[in-house]
Write a protein that holds these residues in place. Structure first.
Motif: not given
Length: 119
Positions: A44-60
């Motif tokens: 799992i790779l999860c990138v969270i940018e709370p200030g920009y309201e962004r969430l990236d989630f990758t499952w391999r």
């Protein structure tokens, strides 16, 4: 800005790893967090940018990408742990989008629906 946003210990409990931070001097709720975790043959790779309201989630799984989400306008993030199920719930500015549920334990699962009502 994501509201609510999980406490640091909640994210550590969910991902079972420390995140890479863009700026270690800035609190997590204002930072750029990158979590990488492995569960057996799942990564799992999860990138969270709370200030920009962004969430990236990758499952391999076995090096094959099973899910890749690049989400914007994530207005809130909640972590739920205990009872053998650990997951994250994302809510969105757009009210026609229901909550996104990303489970990491006991198995990796993703559940997301849109409402059938037009704005």
């Amino acid at each position: 800005m994501m509201e609510p946003f999980p406490e640091e210990w909640e994210l550590l409990s969910l991902f079972e790893t420390e995140p890479r931070l863009l700026d270690p001097e800035i609190p997590w709720a204002y930072n750029h967090l990158t979590f990488e975790t492995t569960r057996g043959s799942d990564r799992i790779l999860c990138v969270i940018e709370p200030g920009y309201e962004r969430l990236d989630f990758t499952w391999r799984h076995n090096h094959t990408k099973h899910l890749a989400l690049e989400l914007h306008w994530v207005s809130g993030l909640t972590v739920v742990t205990g009872g053998g199920n650990d997951y994250m719930v994302a809510t969105f500015r757009d009210q026609s989008l229901a909550q996104l549920r990303l489970q990491l334990k006991p198995a990796i699962e993703c559940e997301w629906v849109t409402t059938n009502e037009l704005p």
